[in-house]
Write an enzyme that holds these catalytic residues in place. Structure first.
Site, PDB file in Angstrom:
ATOM      1  N   LYS A  17       0.837  -1.213   0.000  1.00 30.67           N
ATOM      2  CA  LYS A  17       0.000   0.000   0.000  1.00 30.67           C
ATOM      3  C   LYS A  17       0.868   1.258   0.000  1.00 30.67           C
ATOM      4  CE  LYS A  17      -2.036  -1.079   3.907  1.00 30.67           C
ATOM      5  NZ  LYS A  17      -1.311  -2.326   4.197  1.00 30.67           N
ATOM      6  N   ARG A  92      -9.846   2.046   8.001  1.00 33.81           N
ATOM      7  CA  ARG A  92      -9.499   0.679   8.370  1.00 33.81           C
ATOM      8  C   ARG A  92     -10.627  -0.029   9.116  1.00 33.81           C
ATOM      9  NH1 ARG A  92      -3.520   0.858   8.409  1.00 33.81           N
ATOM     10  NH2 ARG A  92      -2.734  -1.087   9.247  1.00 33.81           N
ATOM     11  N   ARG A 131      11.573  -6.155   4.893  1.00 29.66           N
ATOM     12  CA  ARG A 131      11.420  -4.691   4.912  1.00 29.66           C
ATOM     13  C   ARG A 131      12.425  -4.036   5.856  1.00 29.66           C
ATOM     14  NH1 ARG A 131       5.699  -2.197   5.499  1.00 29.66           N
ATOM     15  NH2 ARG A 131       5.524  -3.777   7.129  1.00 29.66           N
ATOM     16  N   ARG A 164      10.970  -2.320  11.463  1.00 29.88           N
ATOM     17  CA  ARG A 164       9.890  -1.728  12.260  1.00 29.88           C
ATOM     18  C   ARG A 164       9.585  -2.642  13.434  1.00 29.88           C
ATOM     19  NH1 ARG A 164       5.099   0.030   8.207  1.00 29.88           N
ATOM     20  NH2 ARG A 164       3.864  -1.076   9.738  1.00 29.88           N
TER      21      ARG A 164
HETATM   22  P1  AP5 Z   1       4.879  -1.594   1.877  1.00 27.29           P
HETATM   23  O1  AP5 Z   1       4.591  -0.757   0.693  1.00 27.29           O
HETATM   24  O2  AP5 Z   1       5.601  -0.991   3.026  1.00 27.29           O
HETATM   25  O3  AP5 Z   1       3.538  -2.338   2.381  1.00 27.29           O
HETATM   26  P2  AP5 Z   1       2.269  -1.762   3.169  1.00 27.29           P
HETATM   27  O4  AP5 Z   1       1.065  -2.426   2.615  1.00 27.29           O
HETATM   28  O5  AP5 Z   1       2.296  -0.266   3.204  1.00 27.29           O
HETATM   29  O6  AP5 Z   1       2.594  -2.390   4.587  1.00 27.29           O
HETATM   30  P3  AP5 Z   1       2.442  -1.873   6.084  1.00 27.29           P
HETATM   31  O7  AP5 Z   1       2.972  -3.018   6.896  1.00 27.29           O
HETATM   32  O8  AP5 Z   1       3.043  -0.530   6.284  1.00 27.29           O
HETATM   33  O9  AP5 Z   1       0.898  -1.777   6.237  1.00 27.29           O
HETATM   34  P4  AP5 Z   1       0.113  -1.800   7.532  1.00 27.29           P
HETATM   35  O10 AP5 Z   1      -1.250  -1.472   7.027  1.00 27.29           O
HETATM   36  O11 AP5 Z   1       0.197  -3.042   8.328  1.00 27.29           O
HETATM   37  O12 AP5 Z   1       0.823  -0.702   8.449  1.00 27.29           O
HETATM   38  P5  AP5 Z   1       0.550   0.852   8.689  1.00 27.29           P
HETATM   39  O13 AP5 Z   1       1.837   1.536   8.669  1.00 27.29           O
HETATM   40  O14 AP5 Z   1      -0.554   1.353   7.842  1.00 27.29           O
HETATM   41  O15 AP5 Z   1       5.666  -2.887   1.355  1.00 27.29           O
HETATM   42  C1  AP5 Z   1       6.137  -3.864   2.242  1.00 27.29           C
HETATM   43  C2  AP5 Z   1       7.516  -4.351   1.790  1.00 27.29           C
HETATM   44  O16 AP5 Z   1       7.388  -5.033   0.548  1.00 27.29           O
HETATM   45  C3  AP5 Z   1       8.536  -3.228   1.562  1.00 27.29           C
HETATM   46  O17 AP5 Z   1       9.804  -3.676   1.955  1.00 27.29           O
HETATM   47  C4  AP5 Z   1       8.488  -2.982   0.039  1.00 27.29           C
HETATM   48  O18 AP5 Z   1       9.725  -2.523  -0.458  1.00 27.29           O
HETATM   49  C5  AP5 Z   1       8.147  -4.380  -0.490  1.00 27.29           C
HETATM   50  N1  AP5 Z   1       7.304  -4.371  -1.669  1.00 27.29           N
HETATM   51  C6  AP5 Z   1       6.211  -3.591  -1.882  1.00 27.29           C
HETATM   52  N2  AP5 Z   1       5.657  -3.886  -3.078  1.00 27.29           N
HETATM   53  C7  AP5 Z   1       6.408  -4.871  -3.631  1.00 27.29           C
HETATM   54  C8  AP5 Z   1       6.333  -5.583  -4.864  1.00 27.29           C
HETATM   55  N3  AP5 Z   1       5.369  -5.353  -5.763  1.00 27.29           N
HETATM   56  N4  AP5 Z   1       7.282  -6.533  -5.108  1.00 27.29           N
HETATM   57  C9  AP5 Z   1       8.255  -6.797  -4.186  1.00 27.29           C
HETATM   58  N5  AP5 Z   1       8.384  -6.135  -3.008  1.00 27.29           N
HETATM   59  C10 AP5 Z   1       7.459  -5.186  -2.729  1.00 27.29           C
HETATM   60  O19 AP5 Z   1      -0.034   0.831  10.189  1.00 27.29           O
HETATM   61  C11 AP5 Z   1       0.782   0.502  11.288  1.00 27.29           C
HETATM   62  C12 AP5 Z   1      -0.065   0.526  12.561  1.00 27.29           C
HETATM   63  O20 AP5 Z   1      -0.595   1.852  12.760  1.00 27.29           O
HETATM   64  C13 AP5 Z   1      -1.303  -0.382  12.558  1.00 27.29           C
HETATM   65  O21 AP5 Z   1      -0.987  -1.708  12.948  1.00 27.29           O
HETATM   66  C14 AP5 Z   1      -2.215   0.333  13.572  1.00 27.29           C
HETATM   67  O22 AP5 Z   1      -1.809   0.064  14.890  1.00 27.29           O
HETATM   68  C15 AP5 Z   1      -1.928   1.805  13.296  1.00 27.29           C
HETATM   69  N6  AP5 Z   1      -2.851   2.382  12.283  1.00 27.29           N
HETATM   70  C16 AP5 Z   1      -2.504   2.894  11.074  1.00 27.29           C
HETATM   71  N7  AP5 Z   1      -3.585   3.352  10.428  1.00 27.29           N
HETATM   72  C17 AP5 Z   1      -4.640   3.136  11.253  1.00 27.29           C
HETATM   73  C18 AP5 Z   1      -6.043   3.385  11.130  1.00 27.29           C
HETATM   74  N8  AP5 Z   1      -6.570   3.953  10.005  1.00 27.29           N
HETATM   75  N9  AP5 Z   1      -6.843   3.024  12.149  1.00 27.29           N
HETATM   76  C19 AP5 Z   1      -6.338   2.455  13.287  1.00 27.29           C
HETATM   77  N10 AP5 Z   1      -5.013   2.186  13.464  1.00 27.29           N
HETATM   78  C20 AP5 Z   1      -4.170   2.523  12.452  1.00 27.29           C
END
Ligand code: AP5
Length: 226
Positions: A17, A92, A131, A164
């Site tokens: 994402k 979410r 990552r 992370r």
């Molecule tokens: P990456 O692009 O970083 O993936 P992502 O989907 O953004 O993964 P996240 O783990 O950041 O998502 P998440 O939703 O769990 O965490 P968030 O930060 O939103 O890609 C991942 C890896 O793969 C990277 O190394 C990249 O280089 C590689 N990659 C990407 N695409 C690729 C491809 N096509 N081919 C090969 N490699 C690839 O949230 C964290 C925490 O914050 C949550 O757990 C929660 O506690 C809180 N939070 C955030 N938003 C909310 C909300 N709206 N409501 C409540 N709590 C929230």
């Protein structure tokens, strides 16, 4: 360029994402709004929000809706959001989506374009394990698929690359559970509104970006090109 229909990314942890939302935001010259990045920034700055969110994020659960909505509303009130935006990790939960719908309507935006990235579990776990994130500027790498030029050093600002804290295996399992229970129902919510697009996120990054841009261009009434 702008986006009259805001873009929302749905997908489990490490579906890509953030990677894709950044590319799409650059392409359309609109802000990339990652609630995960905003919350991590609040934790680093030790704000009241950060203090409340830190233990919740560390165990892989979702931060309460009211805290997230306050943060998002403040961000959307800034002038750089007037021409549209790309959400990454928001909404979410169904209450977040319902609240967002009211805000979008008040601000005169069209219905969002919701892009659900689908990636199999094995690939997700591999991406999480590989990552690395810059401890200074937040740039994201992957030791398998998108490595930095020099091991553990950010290409952009020379910052140290770290894992992370919520990428450790037991926390990842909890994040995947939270996704299934609280976020997956959103796919149905948006599908019922006719705005959900499912995209295979398992291919190379460029290929996924091209597929996404084609959908967004069509939804905004433009011809696709990259
Ligand atoms: P990456 O692009 O970083 O993936 P992502 O989907 O953004 O993964 P996240 O783990 O950041 O998502 P998440 O939703 O769990 O965490 P968030 O930060 O939103 O890609 C991942 C890896 O793969 C990277 O190394 C990249 O280089 C590689 N990659 C990407 N695409 C690729 C491809 N096509 N081919 C090969 N490699 C690839 O949230 C964290 C925490 O914050 C949550 O757990 C929660 O506690 C809180 N939070 C955030 N938003 C909310 C909300 N709206 N409501 C409540 N709590 C929230």
């Amino acid at each position: 360029m702008s986006l009259n229909r805001p873009v929302i990314f749905l997908g489990p942890p490490a579906a890509g994402k953030g990677t894709q939302a950044k590319r799409i935001a650059e392409r359309y010259h609109v802000p990339h709004l990652s609630t995960g990045d905003m919350l991590r920034d609040a934790v680093v700055r030790r704000t009241e929000l950060g203090r409340l969110a830190k233990p919740i994020m560390e165990r892989g659960a979702l931060v309460p809706d009211d805290l997230v909505m306050g943060m998002v509303e403040e961000r959307l009130s800034r002038p750089d959001c007037d021409g549209g935006f790309v959400f990454d990790g928001f909404p979410r939960t169904v209450p977040q989506a319902e609240h967002l719908q009211v805000i979008l309507c008040q601000r005169g935006f069209g219905k969002p374009v919701v892009l659900e990235l689908r990636v199999d579990r094995q690939t997700l776990l591999r991406r999480v394990a590989g990552r690395r994130t810059c401890s200074v500027g937040g740039e994201v790498y992957n030791v398998y698929d998108a490595p930095p030029k020099m091991a553990d050093v950010c290409d952009v600002d020379g910052g140290k690359l770290i894992q992370r804290p919520d990428d450790y295996p037991e926390v990842v399992e909890e994040r995947l559970r939270a996704y299934e229970l609280q976020t997956r129902p959103l796919a149905e919510y948006y599908s019922a509104q006719g705005v959900l697009e499912i995209v295979d996120g398992s291919g190379p990054m460029e290929e996924v970006t091209r597929a996404l841009a084609k959908i967004i261009d069509r939804a905004q009434g433009r011809d696709g090109h990259l």
